[in-house]
Write an enzyme that holds these catalytic residues in place. Structure first.
Site, PDB file in Angstrom:
ATOM      1  N   HIS A  22      55.119  29.078  39.320  1.00  0.00           N
ATOM      2  CA  HIS A  22      55.116  30.530  39.487  1.00  0.00           C
ATOM      3  C   HIS A  22      53.973  30.963  40.397  1.00  0.00           C
ATOM      4  O   HIS A  22      52.832  30.572  40.206  1.00  0.00           O
ATOM      5  CB  HIS A  22      54.965  31.200  38.112  1.00  0.00           C
ATOM      6  CG  HIS A  22      54.939  32.674  38.173  1.00  0.00           C
ATOM      7  ND1 HIS A  22      54.042  33.414  37.453  1.00  0.00           N
ATOM      8  CD2 HIS A  22      55.692  33.559  38.865  1.00  0.00           C
ATOM      9  CE1 HIS A  22      54.247  34.693  37.701  1.00  0.00           C
ATOM     10  NE2 HIS A  22      55.242  34.800  38.560  1.00  0.00           N
ATOM     11  N   ASP A  66      59.686  35.905  42.648  1.00  0.00           N
ATOM     12  CA  ASP A  66      58.685  36.466  41.732  1.00  0.00           C
ATOM     13  C   ASP A  66      58.949  37.942  41.456  1.00  0.00           C
ATOM     14  O   ASP A  66      58.986  38.754  42.383  1.00  0.00           O
ATOM     15  CB  ASP A  66      57.288  36.274  42.331  1.00  0.00           C
ATOM     16  CG  ASP A  66      56.182  36.395  41.320  1.00  0.00           C
ATOM     17  OD1 ASP A  66      56.404  36.981  40.237  1.00  0.00           O
ATOM     18  OD2 ASP A  66      55.069  35.891  41.594  1.00  0.00           O
ATOM     19  N   TYR A 114      50.926  33.796  59.859  1.00  0.00           N
ATOM     20  CA  TYR A 114      50.497  32.400  60.028  1.00  0.00           C
ATOM     21  C   TYR A 114      49.431  32.031  58.987  1.00  0.00           C
ATOM     22  O   TYR A 114      49.465  30.940  58.417  1.00  0.00           O
ATOM     23  CB  TYR A 114      49.931  32.160  61.431  1.00  0.00           C
ATOM     24  CG  TYR A 114      50.949  32.163  62.541  1.00  0.00           C
ATOM     25  CD1 TYR A 114      52.250  31.712  62.353  1.00  0.00           C
ATOM     26  CD2 TYR A 114      50.601  32.605  63.814  1.00  0.00           C
ATOM     27  CE1 TYR A 114      53.171  31.704  63.391  1.00  0.00           C
ATOM     28  CE2 TYR A 114      51.515  32.599  64.853  1.00  0.00           C
ATOM     29  CZ  TYR A 114      52.791  32.152  64.631  1.00  0.00           C
ATOM     30  OH  TYR A 114      53.704  32.143  65.659  1.00  0.00           O
TER      31      TYR A 114
END
Length: 143
Positions: A22, A66, A114
């Site tokens: 998670h 999530d 990035y």
């Protein structure tokens, strides 16, 4: 072969998805994404010949997003002044809605994307030719 698992999900990728917990994140990068340099010591999984949308769809058949964060899906936003259409974002939104309705998507500035990608548990390299087809997924819990 196993039943119910998309054949696109190679054993190496299934292992990585199972290892993730998670809050861990995963990046799916298009053909122009700097996969190897972003991955560093993280697993780099090559899915050459496949596009980001089909990879996203296959992963989301098994991967919970999530629900404890505002937006568990991040896209690299278009660089200002870059006159590029991003129809693949509509495909991503439909796929995400199909698997986990109501999920929010956020857009992240290129270099910030990035930076976030460098922290990902794993990087998936695709052969996607669409521009700005990079996506980060944050793993949730199976309920």
């Amino acid at each position: 072969m196993l039943k119910g698992i998309p054949s696109l999900l190679a054993p190496e990728l299934l292992k990585v998805l199972m290892e993730m917990g998670h809050g861990d994140t995963l990046v799916i990068g298009d053909g122009n994404f700097p996969h190897a340099s972003i991955a560093g010591d993280s697993p780099l999984i090559r899915l050459d010949g496949h596009g980001c949308a089909e990879v996203l769809d296959a992963i989301l058949t098994l991967f919970p997003l999530d629900t404890y964060v505002d937006a568990p899906v991040s896209l690299m936003e278009v660089v200002p002044g870059d006159n590029v259409e991003t129809p693949i974002w509509d495909e991503f939104a439909k796929i995400i809605e199909k698997h986990q309705p109501g999920t929010k998507i956020r857009h992240v500035e290129r270099f910030s994307f990035y930076d976030e990608a460098k922290k990902c548990y794993a990087v998936i390299s695709t052969g996607e030719t669409a521009l700005y087809a990079n996506v980060i997924l944050q793993k949730g819990v199976v309920k």
